[in-house]
Design a protein around this motif. Sequence first.
Motif, PDB file in Angstrom:
ATOM      1  N   ALA A  66       0.355  -1.042   0.102  1.00 34.58           N
ATOM      2  CA  ALA A  66      -0.478  -0.042  -0.129  1.00 34.58           C
ATOM      3  C   ALA A  66       0.881   1.049   0.069  1.00 34.58           C
ATOM      4  O   ALA A  66      -0.104   2.961  -0.938  1.00 34.58           O
ATOM      5  N   ARG A 112       1.869   1.942  -3.632  1.00 34.34           N
ATOM      6  CA  ARG A 112       1.510   2.336  -4.120  1.00 34.34           C
ATOM      7  C   ARG A 112       1.276   3.993  -4.401  1.00 34.34           C
ATOM      8  O   ARG A 112       0.901   4.923  -4.876  1.00 34.34           O
ATOM      9  N   ARG A 113       0.794   4.096  -3.060  1.00 37.12           N
ATOM     10  CA  ARG A 113       0.601   5.331  -2.245  1.00 37.12           C
ATOM     11  C   ARG A 113       1.969   6.437  -3.089  1.00 37.12           C
ATOM     12  O   ARG A 113       1.476   7.788  -3.252  1.00 37.12           O
TER      13      ARG A 113
END
Length: 98
Positions: free
Chosen positions: A1, A4-5
Motif C-alpha cells: 500500500a 502504491r501511495r
Amino acid sequence: AATRRAGLDGLRIHDLRHTAVALWIAAESHPKEVSARAGHASVSFTLDRYGHLYPEADDALRTRLDALTQPLSRSPRRRSCGSDPGRQPPTCRGPAGR
C-alpha cells in the motif's frame, strides 16, 4: 500500500533492501560490514548474493598492490637546476621564486 501511495507500483520492500545493500557496496563497505548490516548469516552468503557488485574491488586491490611494490628508485626524479632560470623547478629559484 505504501509503495502504491508513493507512485511506486510494483516496488517491493525487499527491493529496497537490495538497493540498500548495493549502496553500501558502492560506498566501499567491507563485505563483513555489509553482511552484518543486512543481517546475513555469513559473509559467504553476502558474497554469493552480491559478489557481482564488487568487480571494481579487484582493480582497487591491484592499484594498492602496485603502490606497495613500487621500488623507491621509481619515484619521480627531481629535475636538476639547469642554466635556464625560466625552466628551473621552484626549488632552484630561491626564496622569492627568483
